[in-house]
Design a protein around this motif. Structure first.
Motif, mmCIF file in Angstrom:
data_model
loop_
_atom_site.group_PDB
_atom_site.id
_atom_site.type_symbol
_atom_site.label_atom_id
_atom_site.label_comp_id
_atom_site.label_asym_id
_atom_site.label_seq_id
_atom_site.Cartn_x
_atom_site.Cartn_y
_atom_site.Cartn_z
ATOM 1 N N VAL A 146 -1.462 11.644 -2.508
ATOM 2 C CA VAL A 146 -2.911 11.675 -2.755
ATOM 3 C C VAL A 146 -3.399 10.285 -2.391
ATOM 4 O O VAL A 146 -2.937 9.285 -2.959
ATOM 5 C CB VAL A 146 -3.226 11.974 -4.233
ATOM 6 N N ILE A 147 -4.290 10.210 -1.390
ATOM 7 C CA ILE A 147 -4.825 8.895 -1.016
ATOM 8 C C ILE A 147 -6.287 8.812 -1.426
ATOM 9 O O ILE A 147 -6.993 9.832 -1.483
ATOM 10 C CB ILE A 147 -4.637 8.593 0.487
ATOM 11 N N GLU A 148 -6.710 7.602 -1.739
ATOM 12 C CA GLU A 148 -8.073 7.384 -2.215
ATOM 13 C C GLU A 148 -8.815 6.516 -1.206
ATOM 14 O O GLU A 148 -8.389 5.390 -0.922
ATOM 15 C CB GLU A 148 -8.029 6.686 -3.583
ATOM 16 N N ALA A 149 -9.900 7.041 -0.663
ATOM 17 C CA ALA A 149 -10.698 6.266 0.296
ATOM 18 C C ALA A 149 -11.452 5.174 -0.442
ATOM 19 O O ALA A 149 -11.534 5.175 -1.679
ATOM 20 C CB ALA A 149 -11.678 7.192 1.021
ATOM 21 N N ARG A 150 -12.020 4.237 0.316
ATOM 22 C CA ARG A 150 -12.724 3.120 -0.326
ATOM 23 C C ARG A 150 -13.915 3.595 -1.148
ATOM 24 O O ARG A 150 -14.308 2.934 -2.104
ATOM 25 C CB ARG A 150 -13.164 2.106 0.732
ATOM 26 N N ASP A 151 -14.497 4.770 -0.798
ATOM 27 C CA ASP A 151 -15.645 5.282 -1.592
ATOM 28 C C ASP A 151 -15.173 6.102 -2.792
ATOM 29 O O ASP A 151 -15.973 6.710 -3.492
ATOM 30 C CB ASP A 151 -16.576 6.116 -0.707
ATOM 31 N N GLY A 152 -13.862 6.144 -3.025
ATOM 32 C CA GLY A 152 -13.328 6.845 -4.200
ATOM 33 C C GLY A 152 -12.920 8.286 -3.931
ATOM 34 O O GLY A 152 -12.326 8.934 -4.802
ATOM 35 N N ALA A 153 -13.213 8.803 -2.719
ATOM 36 C CA ALA A 153 -12.857 10.192 -2.400
ATOM 37 C C ALA A 153 -11.329 10.334 -2.343
ATOM 38 O O ALA A 153 -10.636 9.483 -1.781
ATOM 39 C CB ALA A 153 -13.461 10.582 -1.064
ATOM 40 N N LEU A 154 -10.831 11.419 -2.948
ATOM 41 C CA LEU A 154 -9.387 11.663 -2.968
ATOM 42 C C LEU A 154 -9.029 12.711 -1.919
ATOM 43 O O LEU A 154 -9.785 13.669 -1.712
ATOM 44 C CB LEU A 154 -8.955 12.150 -4.347
ATOM 45 N N LEU A 155 -7.892 12.534 -1.275
ATOM 46 C CA LEU A 155 -7.445 13.485 -0.262
ATOM 47 C C LEU A 155 -5.954 13.718 -0.454
ATOM 48 O O LEU A 155 -5.180 12.760 -0.565
ATOM 49 C CB LEU A 155 -7.710 12.890 1.128
ATOM 50 N N GLU A 156 -5.569 15.020 -0.481
ATOM 51 C CA GLU A 156 -4.153 15.353 -0.637
ATOM 52 C C GLU A 156 -3.571 15.689 0.738
ATOM 53 O O GLU A 156 -4.165 16.473 1.486
ATOM 54 C CB GLU A 156 -4.044 16.553 -1.574
ATOM 55 N N ILE A 157 -2.450 15.097 1.077
ATOM 56 C CA ILE A 157 -1.805 15.352 2.373
ATOM 57 C C ILE A 157 -0.330 15.667 2.120
ATOM 58 O O ILE A 157 0.373 14.908 1.440
ATOM 59 C CB ILE A 157 -1.921 14.119 3.302
ATOM 60 N N GLY A 158 0.141 16.772 2.692
ATOM 61 C CA GLY A 158 1.534 17.171 2.512
ATOM 62 C C GLY A 158 2.450 16.404 3.469
ATOM 63 O O GLY A 158 2.027 15.968 4.541
ATOM 64 N N ALA A 159 3.711 16.241 3.060
ATOM 65 C CA ALA A 159 4.653 15.485 3.906
ATOM 66 C C ALA A 159 6.057 16.013 3.723
ATOM 67 O O ALA A 159 6.484 16.309 2.597
ATOM 68 C CB ALA A 159 4.624 14.000 3.532
ATOM 69 N N GLY A 160 6.793 16.119 4.838
ATOM 70 C CA GLY A 160 8.220 16.424 4.747
ATOM 71 C C GLY A 160 8.948 15.309 4.002
ATOM 72 O O GLY A 160 9.877 15.550 3.240
ATOM 73 N N ILE A 161 8.497 14.076 4.266
ATOM 74 C CA ILE A 161 9.038 12.927 3.535
ATOM 75 C C ILE A 161 7.919 11.896 3.380
ATOM 76 O O ILE A 161 7.101 11.717 4.287
ATOM 77 C CB ILE A 161 10.274 12.331 4.242
ATOM 78 N N VAL A 162 7.872 11.267 2.220
ATOM 79 C CA VAL A 162 6.940 10.151 1.992
ATOM 80 C C VAL A 162 7.757 8.865 2.018
ATOM 81 O O VAL A 162 8.758 8.740 1.298
ATOM 82 C CB VAL A 162 6.210 10.290 0.632
ATOM 83 N N ILE A 163 7.325 7.931 2.874
ATOM 84 C CA ILE A 163 8.063 6.672 3.030
ATOM 85 C C ILE A 163 7.219 5.531 2.466
ATOM 86 O O ILE A 163 6.077 5.320 2.889
ATOM 87 C CB ILE A 163 8.394 6.429 4.516
ATOM 88 N N GLY A 164 7.776 4.834 1.513
ATOM 89 C CA GLY A 164 7.101 3.651 0.959
ATOM 90 C C GLY A 164 7.469 2.439 1.790
ATOM 91 O O GLY A 164 8.604 1.974 1.750
ATOM 92 N N ALA A 165 6.476 1.945 2.556
ATOM 93 C CA ALA A 165 6.651 0.683 3.295
ATOM 94 C C ALA A 165 5.551 -0.249 2.789
ATOM 95 O O ALA A 165 4.901 -0.953 3.549
ATOM 96 C CB ALA A 165 6.524 0.931 4.797
ATOM 97 N N ASP A 166 5.362 -0.182 1.471
ATOM 98 C CA ASP A 166 4.180 -0.797 0.865
ATOM 99 C C ASP A 166 4.501 -2.092 0.123
ATOM 100 O O ASP A 166 3.830 -2.457 -0.834
ATOM 101 C CB ASP A 166 3.424 0.198 -0.022
ATOM 102 N N GLY A 167 5.538 -2.783 0.605
ATOM 103 C CA GLY A 167 5.732 -4.160 0.189
ATOM 104 C C GLY A 167 6.371 -4.344 -1.177
ATOM 105 O O GLY A 167 6.810 -3.411 -1.836
ATOM 106 N N MET A 168 6.437 -5.599 -1.592
ATOM 107 C CA MET A 168 7.215 -5.952 -2.788
ATOM 108 C C MET A 168 6.626 -5.394 -4.074
ATOM 109 O O MET A 168 7.331 -5.296 -5.069
ATOM 110 C CB MET A 168 7.422 -7.475 -2.871
ATOM 111 N N ARG A 169 5.336 -5.051 -4.063
ATOM 112 C CA ARG A 169 4.773 -4.406 -5.265
ATOM 113 C C ARG A 169 4.530 -2.922 -4.974
ATOM 114 O O ARG A 169 3.492 -2.367 -5.309
ATOM 115 C CB ARG A 169 3.492 -5.108 -5.700
ATOM 116 N N SER A 170 5.509 -2.291 -4.377
ATOM 117 C CA SER A 170 5.398 -0.915 -3.876
ATOM 118 C C SER A 170 4.961 0.090 -4.937
ATOM 119 O O SER A 170 5.598 0.250 -5.982
ATOM 120 C CB SER A 170 6.769 -0.497 -3.323
#
Ligand SMILES: Cc1cc2nc3c(=O)[nH]c(=O)nc-3n(C[C@H](O)[C@H](O)[C@H](O)COP(=O)(O)OP(=O)(O)OC[C@H]3O[C@@H](n4cnc5c(N)ncnc54)[C@H](O)[C@@H]3O)c2cc1C
Length: 389
Positions: A146-170
Motif C-alpha cells: 500500500v503506497i501513499e501519495a504526497r496528497d495522502g491518497a492510498l493505492l494498493e498494488i499486488g506483487a509476486g515479491i516485495v523488495i525492500g531497498a529502502d535503506g538503513m531505516r527500512s
C-alpha cells in the motif's frame, strides 16, 4: 511514469537508489514486470560519501553503464593512496577486467542514471509516494504494497515479491520483522563537504590514531573531503560546530590535505553522520526480500555500501528470476559469505582502537576480501548472461 502504476507487478521495489534501481534494472532486463517506488524526488542527494570500490565499478561496466557514468564527468581515479601518519603508500589501479580506473559519481548522478536504465529496460519508476503498509494473504505471505501519495491518497498494488531497498531505516524490514543475526559493536562519526580547486590525485585515505580523513574526486571538478573520528569526539567537537570540528580533525589527521583545502573553495554545506553500528538482517521470507542497506549495513569508514548494493542487486535479481525460496536463501548466503570479512574488519576499523601498525594488516585483509568479491562477480558471467545486454 506517464500513466499510473499497474495493479500488479512481478516485483515491487521500495527505494530507487543504488540497491533498488539496480535491482529494478536487472529484473526488467530479465523480462520481469517491475515497479520501483521512492518517496524522494529523482536526482535528490543523500547522506553519503561516494567512493566506489573495484567491485562497484566492475558492476557498472558489466551492466554497460560505466561509459555513461564517465560521460557524466565523474573523473577517472587512477590510484589510491593510504597515508599512515605521515607515510604514504600509493597503489595504482591496475587495468583489469574492463576496469582501468575507479570513479566516484555523485549520488545525484549515479542513482537517477540507474533508475533511467531501469526504465529503459521496461521498469516503472515512481517518485514521491512512500510505502505505507504491506498486504498479506491468509498464510501471512506478503502479496503487495500500500503506497501513499504526497496528497495522502492510498493505492494498493499486488506483487509476486516485495523488495525492500529502502535503506538503513527500512520500513519493509520493520513490517516483516526482519531480525538481525549479526551485529557490529562499533560506529564512528563522519563529516564531509565538497571543494573545488583541488587536484585529482586519486582517492586519498589518511589515518592517525583516533582519526581518519580522505579526498574523493567527483563530478563538476569537485572533491569530497571527509573526516571521521570516534563518537565521543564527534559529539564533542563536530555536532555543535561542524565547520570548526571538520577543520580541527582534518588539520590533525592530514595536515597536507588541510593545507590544500585552505586554498580551495567550498561548494556545499557540511554534512554529518553520527554513526550507527552495522547489522546483517534476515533478508528474505514469504513474498519479500531485502537488498542494500535495508538488509545489511556497515560503518562507512571502509566506503563499501554502494559497491555492495550493486553486487547484491545482481545476486538478488538472479534469485528472484529463479523464483524459489531456495534461490532467495542462496542469495542471502552468498551475500553473507562475501560480506562477513568486510563487515568484521570494518567494525574493527570503526572502533578506532588501532595503532597504525595494527591498521595496515587490517587493510591488507580488507583488500583480500575485496579481491574475493571481484572474483565472485566475474564468475557470474556466462555466455548467455542477459545483464550484459
Ligand atoms: C556518511 C556516509 C558515508 C558513506 N560513504 C560511502 C562511500 O564512500 N562509499 C560507499 O560505497 N558507501 C558509502 N556509504 C554507504 C552508502 O551510502 C549506502 O550503503 C547506500 O546508500 C545504500 O544504498 P541503498 O540503495 O541500499 O539505500 P539508500 O541509498 O539509503 O536509498 C534508500 C531509498 O529508499 C527510499 N525510501 C526509504 N523509505 C521509503 C518508504 N517508506 N517508501 C518509499 N521510499 C522509501 C529513500 O527515499 C531512499 O531514496 C556511506 C554512508 C554514509 C551514511
Amino acid at each position: 511514469m506517464e500513466q499510473g502504476p499497474k495493479s500488479h507487478y512481478d516485483a515491487v521495489i521500495i527505494g530507487a537508489r543504488c540497491a533498488g534501481a539496480a535491482t529494478a534494472l536487472l529484473l526488467a532486463r530479465r523480462g520481469l514486470s517491475v515497479l520501483a517506488v521512492d518517496r524522494d524526488h529523482r536526482g535528490a542527494d543523500t547522506l553519503s560519501t561516494l567512493a566506489l570500490m573495484r567491485a562497484g565499478v566492475l558492476q557498472l561496466q558489466r551492466w554497460n553503464l560505466l561509459d555513461e557514468v564517465r560521460a557524466s564527468g565523474a573523473p577517472a581515479i587512477r590510484s589510491t593512496t593510504f597515508v599512515y601518519g605521515d607515510a604514504p603508500i600509493t597503489v595504482p589501479i591496475k587495468p583489469r577486467d574492463g576496469v582501468d580506473s575507479l570513479c566516484s559519481p555523485r549520488r545525484t548522478v549515479l542513482d537517477p542514471l540507474l533508475a533511467d536504465a531501469a526504465r529503459f529496460a521496461g521498469a516503472d519508476v515512481l517518485y514521491g509516494p512512500r510505502l505505507s503498509d504491506l498486504t498479506r494473504d491468509a498464510s501471512g505471505r506478503v502479496t503487495g504494497v500500500v503506497i501513499e501519495a504526497r496528497d495522502g491518497a492510498l493505492l494498493e498494488i499486488g506483487a509476486g515479491i516485495v523488495i525492500g531497498a529502502d535503506g538503513m531505516r527500512s520500513t519493509v524490514a520493520r513490517l516483516v520483522e526482519a531480525a538481525p543475526y549479526h551485529q557490529g559493536a562499533h560506529a564512528c562519526g563522519t563529516a564531509y563537504t565538497y571543494w573545488s580547486g583541488l587536484e585529482n590525485r586519486g582517492n586519498r585515505w589518511h589515518y592517525r590514531p583516533g582519526t581518519s580523513a580522505g579526498a574523493i574526486p567527483t563530478n563538476d571538478g569537485n572533491t569530497l573531503v571527509f573526516v571521521a573520528t570516534t563518537p565521543a569526539r564527534f559529539h564533542a567537537e563536530l555536532q555543535g560546530d561542524m565547520e570548526a570540528g571538520f577543520h580541527s580533525v582534518l588539520a590533525e589527521c592530514a595536515p597536507g590535505l588541510a593545507e590544500e583545502v585552505s586554498t580551495a573553495t567550498r561548494t556545499e554545506r557540511y554534512r554529518g553522520f553520527p554513526g550507527m553500528p552495522g547489522y546483517m538482517r534476515q533478508s528474505h521470507g514469504p513474498g519479500w526480500a531485502l537488498v542494500g542497506d535495508a538488509g545489511y549495513f556497515k560503518d562507512p569508514i571502509t566506503a563499501h555500501g554502494i559497491s555492495d548494493a550493486l553486487r547484491d542487486a545482481e545476486l538478488l535479481a538472479r534469485a528472484v528470476a529463479q523464483g524459489s525460496e531456495a534461490a532467495l536463501a542462496e542469495y542471502q548466503g552468498t551475500r553473507d559469505e562475501l560480506s562477513r570479512n568486510l563487515f568484521d574488519i570494518t567494525d574493527e576499523i570503526a572502533r578506532f582502537a588501532w595503532t597504525l601498525a595494527e591498521l595496515e594488516p587490517l587493510h591488507k585483509n580488507l583488500s583480500k576480501a575485496m579481491n574475493h568479491e571481484v572474483e565472485a562477480l566475474l564468475a557470474l558471467d556466462g555466455p548467455t548472461e542477459p545483464s550484459r545486454a
